[in-house]
Design an enzyme around this catalytic site. Structure first.
Site, PDB file in Angstrom:
ATOM      1  CB  CYS A 138       5.830 -19.679 -47.322  1.00 40.53           C
ATOM      2  SG  CYS A 138       6.997 -19.304 -46.046  1.00 40.53           S
TER       3      CYS A 138
HETATM    4  N1  LIG Z   1       6.281 -16.333 -45.801  1.00 42.21           N
HETATM    5  C1  LIG Z   1       7.439 -16.693 -46.331  1.00 42.21           C
HETATM    6  O1  LIG Z   1       8.427 -16.834 -45.643  1.00 42.21           O
HETATM    7  N2  LIG Z   1       7.486 -16.814 -47.655  1.00 42.21           N
HETATM    8  C2  LIG Z   1       8.586 -17.320 -48.381  1.00 42.21           C
HETATM    9  C3  LIG Z   1       8.937 -16.450 -49.522  1.00 42.21           C
HETATM   10  C4  LIG Z   1      10.095 -16.966 -50.325  1.00 42.21           C
HETATM   11  C5  LIG Z   1      10.439 -16.118 -51.526  1.00 42.21           C
HETATM   12  N3  LIG Z   1      11.397 -16.751 -52.358  1.00 42.21           N
HETATM   13  C6  LIG Z   1      10.939 -14.754 -51.096  1.00 42.21           C
HETATM   14  O2  LIG Z   1      12.144 -14.588 -50.962  1.00 42.21           O
HETATM   15  O3  LIG Z   1      10.156 -13.831 -50.914  1.00 42.21           O
END
Ligand SMILES: NC(=O)NCCC[C@H](N)C(=O)O
Length: 404
Positions: free
Chosen positions: A392
């Site tokens: 991520c």
């Molecule tokens: N690719 C992913 O799973 N990204 C994580 C994103 C975390 C962020 N706090 C969200 O909720 O969008």
């Protein structure tokens, strides 16, 4: 030094595991200092991170990548450099102030105030936002808003560069984020890819005003084959639009649409499934058996949608290989659930059979090693409070092709 491929381009990604050459990260900064117990849910964080420690953890992540000859680009630096261009500044300032909550007086004030900032200050403000009590705007709207209300919201999830853009071969998809707290992030990636000299003339295959598609849902299983999760973030219409766009540019021959549970724990496909070798995936065991995929192809005119099949079967077929190995972590359901929540399934491959993972997902990492995968461990006690792991937190810009 930037490595350029034989065709002279310094960007392009056609797999999840090809040796990683260039990656875009975002070093967490003042935007994280905006998180409070009152706004962290809305801003999609599960807690209030200790920012200094999060930066140390992130620096160690970047160093682990550099130690493996990966060039690390920082989103904040690219944005600052892009904002040297007056057209970039105008676009960024307009985007950040178009919110209807502002009204005309405050909008005009903010536009003028932002216009006075140098590129570094402007980039910082676009990322960290502006609180009502930080400006002396005057007027009715300012007077009625609370001191702590944001006039421009902070973007703490910039940390997760995976989601706000994704490279598909030599084209970049500026994505369309679904959650209100994240939508403005892609205004910034749009500015970077449009105005930064490094990306001059790059082809854009998607843009932030189209149907929702988030980068964490897009996996390049191998050349010409994308898997796209459809759930809390990427919508059915989003995957349809992405398929149309990549087929039109001949960037893929198959898009696998993969329904995933619409809940926070499985917000993106990469929270349950990441590739660790050209023919091996790490999958969340509690979901692995149920995962299905609908193979989408085209005859050059219309989309063809196949009947749902088990994900690994559909993926192997699309890749033209006998089987796609599932690394079976063999974990009991409770341990598996805990480690999936802590991003154990969200590994970042830096090369075939070498991945970066959080150290805290002890059992998953041990099983990966037993299966012949080298695991580079990083700490993420603070970084993890935003619910995202190494994949991520990274947007691969250039990967070398995998050996065929
Ligand atoms: N690719 C992913 O799973 N990204 C994580 C994103 C975390 C962020 N706090 C969200 O909720 O969008």
């Amino acid at each position: 030094m930037t490595e350029t491929r034989q065709d002279g381009r310094a960007y392009g990604v056609d797999s999840e595991v090809g040796p990683l050459r260039t990656v875009m990260l975002h070093r967490p900064g003042n935007e994280l200092r905006r998180l409070t117990p009152r706004n962290n849910d809305k801003l999609l964080f599960d807690g209030i991170p200790w920012v200094g420690r999060a930066q140390d953890e992130h620096d160690a992540f970047a160093q682990a990548l550099r130690d493996r000859d990966v060039e690390v680009l920082y989103l904040g630096e690219l944005l600052t450099e892009a904002l040297d261009d007056p057209a970039a500044r105008a676009q960024a300032i307009t985007g950040a102030t178009e919110d209807l909550r502002l009204g005309d007086t405050l909008r005009d004030y903010l536009r003028a105030a932002l216009g006075e900032l140098d590129p570094a200050q402007l980039a910082e403000t676009l990322m960290a936002g502006i609180r009502n009590d930080e400006v002396r705007a005057g007027g009715l709207v300012t007077s009625l808003l609370a001191h702590e209300d944001f006039l421009i919201d902070p973007l703490p999830n910039l940390l997760f560069t995976r989601d706000s853009s994704v490279w598909i071969r030599d084209s970049v998809a500026v994505t369309s984020l679904a959650m209100p707290a994240r939508m403005r992030e892609t205004q910034l990636t749009e500015v970077i890819y449009t105005y930064h000299p490094r990306f001059a003339g790059v082809d854009k295959v998607y843009d932030h005003q189209l149907e929702h598609v988030e980068g964490g849902d897009v996996l390049a299983l191998g050349p010409g084959v994308l898997a796209v999760g459809v759930g809390e973030r990427t919508t059915p219409a989003g995957v349809e639009r992405l398929a149309q766009r990549v087929f039109a540019k001949d960037l893929a021959h198959t898009v696998l649409a993969v329904p995933i549970a619409q809940q926070r724990a499985t917000m993106h496909l990469d929270t349950v499934c990441t590739m660790v070798d050209t023919d091996a995936v790490l999958m969340y065991p509690n979901m692995a058996e149920q995962m299905r995929a609908l193979a989408v192809t085209t005859d050059g005119d219309q989309l063809h949608v196949a009947e749902p099949e088990p994900f690994l079967v559909a993926a192997a077929k699309a890749l033209g290989i006998d089987t796609l190995r599932r690394i079976d972590t063999g974990l009991d359901p409770v341990t598996a659930e805990r480690e999936q929540w802590d991003d154990g399934n969200n590994t970042l491959a830096v090369a075939p059979r070498v991945c970066i993972a959080y150290e805290r997902t002890v059992e998953t990492n041990a099983r990966l090693e037993e299966s012949g995968i080298e695991v580079v461990r990083i700490s993420g006690s603070e970084l993890g409070s935003g619910r995202g792991g190494p994949r991520c937190m990274s947007c691969p810009v250039l990967r070398a092709p995998t050996a065929t």
